[in-house]
Design an enzyme around this catalytic site. Sequence first.
Site, PDB file in Angstrom:
ATOM      1  N   GLU A 106       0.839  -1.213   0.000  1.00 41.99           N
ATOM      2  CA  GLU A 106       0.000   0.000   0.000  1.00 41.99           C
ATOM      3  C   GLU A 106       0.867   1.254   0.000  1.00 41.99           C
ATOM      4  OE1 GLU A 106      -2.464  -1.456   3.340  1.00 41.99           O
ATOM      5  OE2 GLU A 106      -4.169  -1.053   2.019  1.00 41.99           O
ATOM      6  N   GLU A 126      -4.032  -9.460   3.758  1.00 48.36           N
ATOM      7  CA  GLU A 126      -4.899  -9.152   4.906  1.00 48.36           C
ATOM      8  C   GLU A 126      -6.067 -10.117   5.058  1.00 48.36           C
ATOM      9  OE1 GLU A 126      -3.529  -7.019   2.870  1.00 48.36           O
ATOM     10  OE2 GLU A 126      -2.669  -5.384   4.049  1.00 48.36           O
TER      11      GLU A 126
END
Length: 696
Positions: A106, A126
Amino acid sequence: MSSAPYQVHGSVAVITLDNPPVNGLGLALRRGIVAGIDKAESDAQVKAVVIIGSDRAFSGGADVREFGTPLAGREPTLLSVIAAVERCSKPVVAAISGVCLGGGLELALGCHFRIARADAQLGLPEVKLGLLPGAGGTQRLPRAIGVEAALNMIVSGASVPAKSFAGTPLLDEVTDGELLPAALALAEKIAAEARPLKRLRDVKLKALDSEAFLQFARNMVGGASKGFPAPMKCLEAVAAATTKPFDEGMKVERELFIALMQTPESRALRHVFAAERAASKIPDVPADTPVRTIKKVGVIGAGTMGGGIAMNFLNAGIPVVILEMKPEALERGVATIRKNYENSLKKGKLTQDKLDARMGLLTPTLQYGDLKDVDLVIEAVYEEIGVKEQVFKTLDEVCKSGAILASNTSTLDLNKIASFTKRPQDVVGLHFFSPANVMRLLEVVRGAATAKDVMATSMQLAKTIKKVAVVSGVCDGFIGNRMIARYGQAANDLITEGASPQQVDRALEQFGMAMGPFRMGDLAGLDIGWAIRKRRAQENPATAAPIVADRICEAGRFGQKTGAGWYRYEAGKRDALVDPAVEQIIEQFRTDQGITPRAITAEEIVERCIYALVNEGARILQEGIAARASDIDLVYLNGYGFPLKRGGPMLYADSVGLPNVARALTRIAAQPGADAAFWTPAPLLARLADEGKSFN
Ligand code: NAD
């Protein structure tokens, strides 16, 4: 010392992520990145910025050491760091090598340009923790590689080698050479050409044909979710990227992330993640304890367990000498190993070369002399103390000094086994689960005299053969089987009181157990438990009470292998069929015991069976047989088919609330005919419940 040293090379500032081992994005590192960006902004000499990690990792994502601490949420959060990077007026280049996962990816997506080594691994894992990427991953990744590819990565959590992204807007350059010089060259070029900054947030995503999109996504997510909510939420978040402006999509992502954080499923997955890390640490065995070298392994007994145990080492490229008493048994054992590999070959999971290589590492023998140079020997002979005595006395004579002597015993006293040798410090229990080449669990049983380096070596070896190792102290049944005995007892009592085997199995399978206790018993063989009960009754006649399971065995019904157990089985089939003969045995037993059957609900079945596990787990914890509640959870998740989404019996008890568990146990203990000593809350459970605490 800064976690993100800042250096200027000519006109390019380099911010180096430096938080070993994998540059987890802890507070100090987050601060360091923002400070570096601010410095670069204010330095007129600097025309571009490179953010680089180590060879091993750009960044593995959030810093697991911060999990559950206030540091995790302290500013600058990862969202603020990424905003600072993205807003920088000078071009920022992410230089990626090693792993670039989760928050690490990210962060890279927030940079204006990206260069990666071809072998770097990129991913957003995740979902494996029951979450979704919460720092813009669901909004920026689709803008970089397209919706379908992004969804695939986000929903599966799988990582992908950088070379697969060559030519996509995700990577401006892929290199096989040295990363830093290539990144500096790219940054200088971008600055020299005054290229406009590429912010992924500005990329417009086309709204998708909703019907086709939903169909595709439903299929994919349906397969991946297995009853967990996160994959569907990943889908919603990515869908928002296609229908909403960037900032609104970010809001959707944040809301979904926070909602997932609260789900019991995510709590369970995060618990398991932390539990596996914790289990490898033994409180009084320092991490730097030297380990013994294991280059060659001996296995005694080529039966059900010996064969499977040997395969673990062959699969890892470690030579194995396997010893039996008789040539027929040896041949049978080796043929079973070969057949297992041939099945994998047929399924395309193994090549002929690999099969040959693995079989080539196996030396069958009838001679103890062939074990003189093994570094570790694992005994898997009959579960009789006399046989173990003879084997360990012989091993003590033939094995070289320093060799580890391990037993796979399920129930026998490891200290007694160690006492058969003159080197009890070298004796340890390595308790595999059946089938030993498949089941991930390994209980490492620590005897009173077991040396620390033997423990350290065993834990490391478990990793080599890809097992989840949990340390257990010595007691009858160790952690797993000691608890399952209580569970089995509770299930048997329910039958006596009025439930049917199928009713009990159904209730526990609906709770999420892979298999109910009676179907599982039929699969494993009922004679094993019967033999253990007979031994215990002999050792401790006061505690022996008749149970209906004995009647089933007395009728010659040992489970699937005899075509009948708690159910009946048609030849060659594994379907458990209700058998009127079993109903008769049960009715007769109730009559003999003077019991009038009563109606029993599914809720009561789950409560009794699962709380029996929990209460025994609490005793095990209190006695120090297990070092932590999470170790017990790992045993049940990996060895006994406990539902992953509930995180193990101890976490389940925590989520129900220990005062509620204690109250239920007290109520059961007070029921007429109940075994009050068994059901009374264990002192540790009662204390934690009183103090408002939990196991974990
Ligand atoms: P098994 O009967 O399938 O195999 C035992 C093998 O040991 C036989 O092939 C036998 O010929 C051989 N053997 C017996 N005495 C020997 C000796 N003196 N020297 C060399 N070989 C000898 O039994 P198993 O199910 O593989 O169990 C072996 C051990 O593993 C037991 O201690 C058992 O408690 C434990 N265990 C079993 C399971 C399971 O599910 N079966 C699970 C965990 C642990």
